[in-house]
Design a protein around this motif. Sequence first.
Motif, PDB file in Angstrom:
ATOM      1  N   ARG A  27     118.844  84.439 -47.971  1.00 43.31           N
ATOM      2  CA  ARG A  27     117.880  84.945 -48.957  1.00 43.31           C
ATOM      3  C   ARG A  27     118.541  85.168 -50.317  1.00 43.31           C
ATOM      4  O   ARG A  27     117.965  84.863 -51.357  1.00 43.31           O
ATOM      5  CB  ARG A  27     117.263  86.242 -48.449  1.00 43.31           C
ATOM      6  N   THR A  28     119.754  85.698 -50.285  1.00 43.22           N
ATOM      7  CA  THR A  28     120.488  85.939 -51.535  1.00 43.22           C
ATOM      8  C   THR A  28     120.797  84.631 -52.239  1.00 43.22           C
ATOM      9  O   THR A  28     120.590  84.496 -53.455  1.00 43.22           O
ATOM     10  CB  THR A  28     121.796  86.696 -51.248  1.00 43.22           C
ATOM     11  N   ARG A  30     119.283  81.807 -51.979  1.00 40.54           N
ATOM     12  CA  ARG A  30     118.053  81.210 -52.509  1.00 40.54           C
ATOM     13  C   ARG A  30     117.658  81.864 -53.833  1.00 40.54           C
ATOM     14  O   ARG A  30     117.182  81.188 -54.756  1.00 40.54           O
ATOM     15  CB  ARG A  30     116.913  81.359 -51.497  1.00 40.54           C
ATOM     16  N   SER A  31     117.838  83.164 -53.927  1.00 46.27           N
ATOM     17  CA  SER A  31     117.466  83.845 -55.180  1.00 46.27           C
ATOM     18  C   SER A  31     118.357  83.391 -56.328  1.00 46.27           C
ATOM     19  O   SER A  31     117.903  83.293 -57.472  1.00 46.27           O
ATOM     20  CB  SER A  31     117.546  85.369 -55.007  1.00 46.27           C
ATOM     21  N   TRP A  32     119.623  83.101 -56.041  1.00 42.96           N
ATOM     22  CA  TRP A  32     120.525  82.599 -57.089  1.00 42.96           C
ATOM     23  C   TRP A  32     120.108  81.200 -57.534  1.00 42.96           C
ATOM     24  O   TRP A  32     120.309  80.825 -58.681  1.00 42.96           O
ATOM     25  CB  TRP A  32     121.959  82.564 -56.590  1.00 42.96           C
ATOM     26  N   GLU A  34     116.892  79.922 -57.227  1.00 47.61           N
ATOM     27  CA  GLU A  34     115.506  79.830 -57.665  1.00 47.61           C
ATOM     28  C   GLU A  34     115.097  80.919 -58.640  1.00 47.61           C
ATOM     29  O   GLU A  34     114.046  80.817 -59.290  1.00 47.61           O
ATOM     30  CB  GLU A  34     114.583  79.874 -56.437  1.00 47.61           C
ATOM     31  N   ARG A  36     114.144  85.099 -59.300  1.00 49.45           N
ATOM     32  CA  ARG A  36     113.097  85.912 -58.665  1.00 49.45           C
ATOM     33  C   ARG A  36     112.673  87.010 -59.632  1.00 49.45           C
ATOM     34  O   ARG A  36     113.327  87.273 -60.637  1.00 49.45           O
ATOM     35  CB  ARG A  36     113.579  86.523 -57.352  1.00 49.45           C
ATOM     36  N   SER A  37     111.581  87.653 -59.298  1.00 51.09           N
ATOM     37  CA  SER A  37     111.095  88.767 -60.106  1.00 51.09           C
ATOM     38  C   SER A  37     111.527  90.082 -59.464  1.00 51.09           C
ATOM     39  O   SER A  37     111.837  90.139 -58.276  1.00 51.09           O
ATOM     40  CB  SER A  37     109.569  88.714 -60.222  1.00 51.09           C
ATOM     41  N   TYR A  38     111.562  91.121 -60.268  1.00 51.15           N
ATOM     42  CA  TYR A  38     111.944  92.434 -59.754  1.00 51.15           C
ATOM     43  C   TYR A  38     111.217  93.502 -60.566  1.00 51.15           C
ATOM     44  O   TYR A  38     110.911  93.324 -61.750  1.00 51.15           O
ATOM     45  CB  TYR A  38     113.463  92.629 -59.837  1.00 51.15           C
ATOM     46  N   PRO A  49     117.490  81.378 -62.610  1.00 51.01           N
ATOM     47  CA  PRO A  49     118.490  81.015 -61.597  1.00 51.01           C
ATOM     48  C   PRO A  49     119.904  81.102 -62.141  1.00 51.01           C
ATOM     49  O   PRO A  49     120.149  80.785 -63.304  1.00 51.01           O
ATOM     50  CB  PRO A  49     118.112  79.573 -61.235  1.00 51.01           C
TER      51      PRO A  49
END
Length: 232
Positions: A27-28, A30-32, A34, A36-38, A49
């Motif tokens: 998951r981590t 993939r976030s790097w 793609e 992500r929002s926070y 990314p």
Amino acid sequence: MKWDHDIYNTPAYPVTDAARYLHIPVRTLRSWLEGRSYPTKDGQQAFEPLIQRPDPAHPQLSFTNLVEAHVLRIIRETHQVKLDKVRKALDYMGQQFNTPHPLVMRRFQTDGVDLFVDQVDQLVNVSRSGQLAMRETLKHLLTRVEWNDDGIASRFFPVFELVPDPAQDKLIFLDPAIQFGRPVIAGRGVPTKAIVSLIDAGDSIEDVADEFDCAPAQVKAAIQFEAQNRAA
């Protein structure tokens, strides 16, 4: 410098494989890849990314991406630098080095580490001890990478539990020019999976070592490495 059509920037590693090699949660990673929002007090924010894949529509990572993630893991997990600050620092480094992949350049091993830490300090006010720790950690981490004559990362030695001193014992590596970049025994080029397949079939460590002209310690390293990946 061209990055689009060389073996170092060819999609080759599924995200799940790369995550296992690097000990990064899928998951981590993939976030790097793609972004992500926070949530923030001002509403949802997003970060771009951190790693630019050769083709955003293609899910696989290149060897270059693998090395970038190797460096980012320490920046994020050990030093807890927030992602938006990492992105800004990487943009700065990209401008300084004139490349979209500053973390895989030989220059990053020398003056690049200092430039990166200095930029992070401007963004997050890193303490003096924090600056020193980050510099030392990054420089140690880069002992796991070798560069070619063009100054581009060309070989990566993953860290795994069997190795007590990763800076000295480089038993397994990934090199796009050897076995399509899959993990192999250093000095032999034998895929770790080939070794383990014979062990799984019932061959002894000594027999496998003879088969591939390896030392028993190398066979044990391959077993340990593959076992660690299976458990990930």
